[in-house]
Design a protein around this motif. Structure first.
Motif, mmCIF file in Angstrom:
data_model
loop_
_atom_site.group_PDB
_atom_site.id
_atom_site.type_symbol
_atom_site.label_atom_id
_atom_site.label_comp_id
_atom_site.label_asym_id
_atom_site.label_seq_id
_atom_site.Cartn_x
_atom_site.Cartn_y
_atom_site.Cartn_z
ATOM 1 N N GLY A 165 7.330 -48.375 58.084
ATOM 2 C CA GLY A 165 6.125 -47.661 58.488
ATOM 3 C C GLY A 165 5.576 -48.054 59.841
ATOM 4 N N ALA A 166 6.242 -48.973 60.558
ATOM 5 C CA ALA A 166 5.767 -49.379 61.883
ATOM 6 C C ALA A 166 6.043 -48.274 62.898
ATOM 7 N N ARG A 167 5.131 -48.149 63.879
ATOM 8 C CA ARG A 167 5.266 -47.108 64.894
ATOM 9 C C ARG A 167 4.995 -47.672 66.278
ATOM 10 N N ILE A 168 5.754 -47.185 67.248
ATOM 11 C CA ILE A 168 5.494 -47.459 68.657
ATOM 12 C C ILE A 168 5.248 -46.112 69.334
ATOM 13 N N ASN A 169 4.081 -45.945 69.929
ATOM 14 C CA ASN A 169 3.729 -44.696 70.601
ATOM 15 C C ASN A 169 4.400 -44.594 71.968
ATOM 16 N N PRO A 170 4.307 -43.436 72.623
ATOM 17 C CA PRO A 170 5.056 -43.214 73.872
ATOM 18 C C PRO A 170 4.683 -44.139 75.023
ATOM 19 N N ARG A 171 5.620 -44.216 75.958
ATOM 20 C CA ARG A 171 5.473 -44.851 77.275
ATOM 21 C C ARG A 171 5.252 -46.364 77.217
ATOM 22 N N ALA A 172 5.816 -47.001 76.219
ATOM 23 C CA ALA A 172 5.708 -48.459 76.129
ATOM 24 C C ALA A 172 6.531 -49.126 77.231
ATOM 25 N N VAL A 173 6.000 -50.224 77.775
ATOM 26 C CA VAL A 173 6.720 -51.079 78.712
ATOM 27 C C VAL A 173 6.893 -52.419 78.026
ATOM 28 N N ILE A 174 8.122 -52.745 77.669
ATOM 29 C CA ILE A 174 8.373 -53.958 76.886
ATOM 30 C C ILE A 174 9.402 -54.819 77.603
ATOM 31 N N HIS A 175 8.953 -55.950 78.128
ATOM 32 C CA HIS A 175 9.828 -56.939 78.747
ATOM 33 C C HIS A 175 9.896 -58.147 77.807
ATOM 34 N N ASN A 176 10.990 -58.302 77.121
ATOM 35 C CA ASN A 176 11.097 -59.388 76.140
ATOM 36 C C ASN A 176 12.470 -60.037 76.198
ATOM 37 N N GLU A 177 12.463 -61.351 76.185
ATOM 38 C CA GLU A 177 13.696 -62.118 76.045
ATOM 39 C C GLU A 177 13.720 -62.853 74.717
ATOM 40 N N ASN A 178 12.684 -62.669 73.916
ATOM 41 C CA ASN A 178 12.589 -63.302 72.614
ATOM 42 C C ASN A 178 12.224 -62.240 71.584
ATOM 43 N N VAL A 179 11.960 -62.674 70.372
ATOM 44 C CA VAL A 179 11.750 -61.761 69.250
ATOM 45 C C VAL A 179 10.352 -61.140 69.295
ATOM 46 N N ILE A 180 10.294 -59.850 69.003
ATOM 47 C CA ILE A 180 9.042 -59.151 68.731
ATOM 48 C C ILE A 180 9.121 -58.629 67.305
ATOM 49 N N GLU A 181 8.122 -58.961 66.486
ATOM 50 C CA GLU A 181 8.055 -58.460 65.115
ATOM 51 C C GLU A 181 6.785 -57.623 64.969
ATOM 52 N N ILE A 182 6.951 -56.383 64.542
ATOM 53 C CA ILE A 182 5.818 -55.501 64.279
ATOM 54 C C ILE A 182 5.852 -55.171 62.791
ATOM 55 N N GLY A 183 4.824 -55.595 62.083
ATOM 56 C CA GLY A 183 4.840 -55.572 60.635
ATOM 57 C C GLY A 183 4.670 -54.199 60.011
ATOM 58 N N ARG A 184 4.802 -54.181 58.712
ATOM 59 C CA ARG A 184 4.730 -52.958 57.904
ATOM 60 C C ARG A 184 3.448 -52.187 58.212
ATOM 61 N N GLY A 185 3.611 -50.899 58.495
ATOM 62 C CA GLY A 185 2.476 -50.016 58.682
ATOM 63 C C GLY A 185 1.711 -50.168 59.978
ATOM 64 N N SER A 186 2.148 -51.043 60.875
ATOM 65 C CA SER A 186 1.380 -51.306 62.096
ATOM 66 C C SER A 186 1.731 -50.324 63.206
ATOM 67 N N LEU A 187 0.764 -50.121 64.099
ATOM 68 C CA LEU A 187 0.904 -49.178 65.210
ATOM 69 C C LEU A 187 0.708 -49.899 66.530
ATOM 70 N N LEU A 188 1.653 -49.703 67.446
ATOM 71 C CA LEU A 188 1.499 -50.122 68.841
ATOM 72 C C LEU A 188 1.212 -48.868 69.644
ATOM 73 N N GLY A 189 0.002 -48.779 70.200
ATOM 74 C CA GLY A 189 -0.465 -47.550 70.810
ATOM 75 C C GLY A 189 0.232 -47.172 72.104
ATOM 76 N N ALA A 190 -0.086 -45.991 72.587
ATOM 77 C CA ALA A 190 0.549 -45.447 73.786
ATOM 78 C C ALA A 190 0.257 -46.312 75.003
ATOM 79 N N ASP A 191 1.222 -46.343 75.915
ATOM 80 C CA ASP A 191 1.099 -47.028 77.207
ATOM 81 C C ASP A 191 0.897 -48.535 77.062
#
Length: 354
Positions: A165-191
């Motif tokens: 149920g996790a969601r990532i909205n449009p136009r995300a800028v993600i610079h990661n060299e390590n782990v990102i965990e987005i939990g159940r039902g969570s939303l990462l908003g646009a931009d």
């Protein structure tokens, strides 16, 4: 209401060697023991013969398939099958981790598939028997997790784990060299901009992170002559990429207003609200606190102390989907003036066994 399970997994690999070294594959099969039937389809590089793929798959699963496994179907994708048709026919993909998998992972998320990027996630997905209460993408087919629209850039999607149920909205800028965990039902908003470098970002369950959120995992060096910290290009020799790298941990049921900024090392407690435009420079340690400002400070609490204590004790975010559905009226009720006895009565009256 529809049942949702991961019964068809697409294994994507460029070489048989990568396939046989994939710990997520063995974890998935082991954890599936005694459960529902499972279909594994291998899509490999053009230089890998189907016979070599089958032999490699047999080696990696040798002794891993218990007699209690109801049914395990193994197949090798035909060269004529397009990646689009393979994604359409499966519930999840298990990528090998090769650089060429990055765009495929993003495409799979855009189609609502589960992408198995961690051993722990493989074990969870193997046992998944969920319920889905809303029409999803792909002609109403339920989705597991989703990236809506197109991101600007995601440097290492193979290190990102999205819960059910996790969601990532449009136009995300993600610079990661390590782990990102987005939990159940969570939303990462646009931009959103996640400029994490080597820091790990953990977002709990049922969080709402509004648009233009920024999380920064490192600081520029202040003690050197130059603050320049670009790690690529002709002037990378001028200094270190970062002076301090610290993980960011966001609890469950946290709401960030639009244009909030979170700096390295921040921990946010369960139930917090962070006002729009705030800059979070240090941990927000009070559960269900409302914070705002630059730097963000505690303004007040969402509920009286006894209600906060009760919510922290029941940890509703860990409830099953079926239990959340039973208690859905509770989640649309004003509980700020309720006694603890009344809170328990609300839950019991809704058919929950909390």
């Amino acid at each position: 209401m529809k049942p949702l399970a991961v019964d068809r997994v697409l294994l994507v690999t460029d070489t048989v060697e990568r396939l046989t070294a994939n710990e997520r594959l063995t974890a998935l099969v082991k954890a599936r023991a005694g459960r529902r039937p499972l279909t594994l389809t291998v899509s490999a590089g053009p230089d890998e013969a189907p016979s070599a793929i089958r032999e490699g798959l047999a080696r990696v699963l040798d002794g891993q398939i218990p007699s209690s496994q109801p049914a395990l179907e193994l197949r090798v994708a035909d060269r004529s099958e397009s990646i689009d048709s393979l994604l359409e026919a499966h519930d999840a993909i298990l990528p090998s981790g090769a650089a060429g998998d990055r765009q495929l992972i993003v495409t799979a998320w855009q189609r609502g598939l589960c992408v198995i990027n961690a051993v722990e996630q493989a074990e969870e997905v193997a046992a998944l028997e969920e319920l889905y209460f809303e029409g999803g993408v792909r002609g109403g087919r339920p989705w597991y997790s989703i990236m809506e629209g197109n991101p600007v850039i995601v440097t290492n999607p193979q290190h990102i784990v999205l819960g059910y149920g996790a969601r990532i909205n449009p136009r995300a800028v993600i610079h990661n060299e390590n782990v990102i965990e987005i939990g159940r039902g969570s939303l990462l908003g646009a931009d959103a901009e996640l400029n994490l470098y080597k820091a790990k970002l953990t977002i709990g369950q049922f969080c709402h992170i509004s648009s233009y959120f920024a999380a920064i995992g490192s600081r520029h060096t202040l003690q050197f002559p130059a603050t320049f910290s670009v790690s690529r290009g002709p002037y990378a020799f001028l200094g270190q990429p970062a002076d301090k790298v610290s993980n960011i941990v966001i609890g469950n049921d946290v709401w960030f207003g639009t244009r909030t900024v979170v700096l390295p090392g921040v921990h946010v407690a369960d139930g917090c609200v962070v006002g729009a435009g705030s800059v979070v420079t240090k941990g927000l340690r009070e559960p269900y606190g409302i914070y705002a400002g630059n730097p963000a400070k505690l303004i007040r609490f969402r509920f009286p102390a006894h209600v906060i204590k009760w919510l922290c004790a029941i940890q509703w975010w860990d409830w099953s989907t079926a239990k959340l559905w039973q208690a859905r009226t509770f989640f649309r009720s004003d509980i700020s003036g309720k006694t603890e006895k009344e809170l328990w009565q609300m839950i019991e009256s809704m058919g929950s066994d909390a």
